[in-house]
Design an enzyme around this catalytic site. Structure first.
Site, mmCIF file in Angstrom:
data_model
loop_
_atom_site.group_PDB
_atom_site.id
_atom_site.type_symbol
_atom_site.label_atom_id
_atom_site.label_comp_id
_atom_site.label_asym_id
_atom_site.label_seq_id
_atom_site.Cartn_x
_atom_site.Cartn_y
_atom_site.Cartn_z
ATOM 1 N N GLN A 208 0.848 -1.202 0.000
ATOM 2 C CA GLN A 208 0.000 0.000 0.000
ATOM 3 C C GLN A 208 0.879 1.246 0.000
ATOM 4 O OE1 GLN A 208 -3.223 1.325 0.470
ATOM 5 N NE2 GLN A 208 -2.435 3.341 1.051
ATOM 6 N N THR A 209 0.518 2.234 -0.826
ATOM 7 C CA THR A 209 1.240 3.507 -0.799
ATOM 8 C C THR A 209 0.328 4.637 -1.245
ATOM 9 O OG1 THR A 209 3.188 4.699 -1.616
ATOM 10 C CG2 THR A 209 2.123 3.183 -3.143
ATOM 11 N N ARG A 210 0.638 5.859 -0.793
ATOM 12 C CA ARG A 210 -0.076 7.058 -1.240
ATOM 13 C C ARG A 210 0.913 8.128 -1.684
ATOM 14 N NH1 ARG A 210 0.708 9.364 4.118
ATOM 15 N NH2 ARG A 210 0.618 11.500 3.350
ATOM 16 N N HIS A 214 10.403 5.410 -4.240
ATOM 17 C CA HIS A 214 11.795 5.635 -4.603
ATOM 18 C C HIS A 214 12.598 4.360 -4.330
ATOM 19 C CE1 HIS A 214 10.670 9.754 -5.263
ATOM 20 N NE2 HIS A 214 10.215 9.854 -4.033
ATOM 21 N N HIS A 217 11.733 2.265 -1.220
ATOM 22 C CA HIS A 217 10.505 1.486 -1.334
ATOM 23 C C HIS A 217 10.727 0.237 -2.200
ATOM 24 C CE1 HIS A 217 9.232 5.740 -0.760
ATOM 25 N NE2 HIS A 217 8.449 5.194 0.149
ATOM 26 N N ARG A 303 6.438 1.029 8.829
ATOM 27 C CA ARG A 303 6.478 1.931 9.982
ATOM 28 C C ARG A 303 5.409 3.012 9.830
ATOM 29 N NH1 ARG A 303 8.872 6.584 11.827
ATOM 30 N NH2 ARG A 303 9.865 6.479 13.885
ATOM 31 N N ALA A 306 -0.260 4.325 7.387
ATOM 32 C CA ALA A 306 -1.458 5.173 7.286
ATOM 33 C C ALA A 306 -1.544 6.214 8.405
ATOM 34 C CB ALA A 306 -2.722 4.322 7.260
ATOM 35 N N VAL A 447 -17.688 39.225 -3.726
ATOM 36 C CA VAL A 447 -18.123 37.875 -4.076
ATOM 37 C C VAL A 447 -19.637 37.762 -3.951
ATOM 38 C CG1 VAL A 447 -18.091 35.461 -3.313
ATOM 39 C CG2 VAL A 447 -15.949 36.715 -3.561
ATOM 40 N N ARG A 462 -24.334 30.058 3.341
ATOM 41 C CA ARG A 462 -23.007 30.568 3.701
ATOM 42 C C ARG A 462 -21.917 29.553 3.339
ATOM 43 N NH1 ARG A 462 -23.665 33.722 9.529
ATOM 44 N NH2 ARG A 462 -25.123 35.287 8.796
#
Length: 581
Positions: A208-210, A214, A217, A303, A306, A447, A462
């Site tokens: 798993q990665t987000r 490199h 990894h 380590r 998440a 605005v 709002r």
């Protein structure tokens, strides 16, 4: 009995396809039934799914969230929040709920059905509502995330942007959400299991990665695969990750480049449409169950898996190895083998990567943090080959060209009369006298006259006003510009949504103009506060409608204590210190 036999036959087929994955509970109807339900959905109450809900629905429908068959009812929700188990005792750590506002829930009859649509109005599924309940979101945050600190992105979303009513019930799938990017990499659990079977992969370790990957990894995943004698599945989350992360388009390009540096027929890449909660140990357990459903036999847990980083006091939200400990505790019933792995570090004296636990006293350890990598990319400085591969660097430099100015939004918020508009004008002047960067000003009153004409002052209106400001600001930032926003923005959830819109493309700087209410009233030339005190104006911020004070703004300035010029200098000096001006 026929139904039971059919279910058993289905289970046997699944076991043949992927012995490690267990039975998939796909929720799509057969084509003819789906078409009929699609036609009928037009007459049902309509609910437009937000990004998190869209990701959750996709993984419910394709079986990624097996054994769930819909959104959790009260009994299952309570079990998951308090015990990490469904009401029947099945291990499940993260609540999967459909949150709506009270107004929508109030319109639903008993056992109502609702059409679940994407943002284009396309019906994806129908939910049969079996349970309507009001959760205790503070308790949910404490139990699921271990904290109520809004610095935690999962907590912030839960407390500030999640609907107050939860709907539970079974889901019937009409069609999958449309994805036009990386279509060949978006395999469903069944499709990925079939791919493993066709290629003779029987032992598969998932990663798993987000973030971009490199050399560290690569080394970690290679060692993990070798350790358990398995093929490698790189399965990054591309649904929603932590605000400020590298966009998934760039990341996937990097993953594809990195894949070429693995031995032939060892690794494959598939994308996971998951909305991460950054829930640390519980999320790691959730990730393992999902990967089991996708057919993996092993799952790498590193380590601080998440983890969202540090809390508002500067302390890590989770112990770095808490996730590994929790998964080890539930190893036997998980149905997927956990492969714990320490971080890999580069020992320059040995010219190799080693596990952090094997570093020797005389090792010369080197590392490049994410912040340092971004600095080097921005300045065009060299990125050493021991850290990553040249083809990965090339992609990152294309996304972050050297010396390119990152877009920036300065978001001034405070009570009417706090001096935020005046301060914003002074900051604009400082920026323009020292730089040629384009600056756009989105003043609250301007605005209201143009972008948000027709909106009133209910909480819903709002929030819509601030969302519109956030969207326009994000577009300015996306093109490298500077945008100054100066609305009252009384509600924390709307400010957070504006931040997330902007941070998808650049920097968001929240400046709380904290001038006290009594000073703001004394400055009031239009008599608005007096009219509100007299009951002539209803819902006036600070009088009979709340102003939710920012908890962790980048800057906080009380204009009753400093001159406008000094306040502008304070903002400008902070921007210079951050290399933003």
């Amino acid at each position: 009995m026929k139904a039971i036999a059919a279910e058993l036959a289905s289970a046997e087929l699944e076991a043949l396809v992927a012995p490690h994955g267990g039975v998939l509970r796909e929720l799509y109807l057969p084509a003819a039934e789906a078409e009929a339900l699609k036609r009928r959905s037009a007459s049902l109450p309509q609910w437009t799914l937000n990004q998190r809900q869209l990701c959750d629905l996709e993984l419910l429908l394709n079986g990624g969230f097996s054994p769930l068959q819909g959104f959790l009812g009260r009994a299952d929700y309570d079990g998951v929040v308090n015990e990490m188990r469904l009401a029947d005792g099945t291990l499940w750590p993260i609540p999967i709920v459909l949150d709506v506002d009270e107004a929508f829930a109030a319109k639903l009859s008993e056992n109502a059905q609702i059409s679940l649509n994407d943002t284009q109005g396309t019906p994806l599924a129908v939910l049969t509502v079996e349970d309507v309940y009001f959760p205790d979101r503070i308790a949910e945050a404490q139990q699921v995330f271990g904290t109520t600190d809004r610095t935690h992105p999962g907590v912030s979303e839960l407390l500030d942007r999640t609907g107050s009513v939860y709907l539970g019930g079974r889901v019937q799938g009409i069609q999958p959400p449309a994805h036009y990017d990386f279509a060949s990499l978006r395999l469903s659990p069944r499709e990925l299991r079939d791919w493993f079977h066709q290629h003779g992969w029987h032992r598969i370790v998932a990663f798993q990665t987000r973030n971009p990957m490199h050399r560290a990894h690569r080394e970690l995943t290679l060692r993990a695969a070798e350790k358990v004698g398995a093929k490698l599945l790189i399965q990054p989350s591309v649904g929603r990750t932590k605000p400020g992360d590298v966009d998934h388009y760039t990341r996937v390009r990097c993953y594809r480049a990195l894949l070429e540096h693995y031995p032939r027929d060892l690794a494959t890449l598939s994308l996971l449409p998951l909305a991460m909660r950054m829930g640390g140990p519980r999320e790691a357990l959730w990730h393992a169950i999902i990967r089991k459903n996708y057919g993996a036999s092993h799952f790498i847990v590193g380590r601080d898996h998440a983890g969202p980083g540090k809390d508002s006091q500067g302390k890590p939200f989770y112990d770095p190895y808490a996730a590994q400990q929790l998964l080890a505790k539930h190893q036997e019933e998980l149905g997927i083998e956990v492969v714990p792995f320490p971080a890999m570090v580069y020992a320059a004296n040995r010219d190799t990567y080693v596990p952090q636990t094997e570093v020797q006293p005389d090792d010369e350890v080197r590392d490049i943090s994410g912040t340092e990598l971004r600095r080097r990319l921005h300045n065009g400085e060299a990125i050493p080959e021991w850290f990553t591969f040249p083809d990965v660097v090339k992609i990152l430099r294309e996304r972050h060209p050297a010396n390119a100015r990152q877009g920036l939004a300065l978001f001034f918020t405070g009570l009417s009369g706090s001096g935020k508009s005046t301060l914003a004008q002074a900051v604009v002047a400082r920026l323009l006298e020292t730089s040629s960067r384009p600056v756009t000003v989105l003043d609250g009153d301007e605005v209201r006259r143009h972008l948000s004409k027709g909106l009133g002052f209910s909480r819903e209106d709002r929030d819509a006003n601030i969302t519109r400001i956030g969207f326009v600001a994000s577009e300015v930032v996306r093109h490298g510009g500077v945008v100054i926003c100066a609305p009252i923005a009384p509600y924390a959830n709307a400010r957070t949504e504006a931040r997330q819109l902007v941070e998808a493309h650049g920097r968001f700087v929240e400046i709380h103009v904290s001038t006290p209410l009594e000073i703001c009233e004394a400055r009031d030339r239009k008599g608005l506060y007096a009219a509100a005190r007299a009951g002539k104006i209803k819902g006036f911020t600070g009088i009979d409608d709340p102003y939710e004070t920012p908890v962790t703004p980048e800057l906080r300035i009380d204009t009753s204590q400093v001159s406008v010029a000094d306040a502008a200098n304070k903002v400008f000096e902070w921007l210079q210190a951050q290399a933003l001006a």
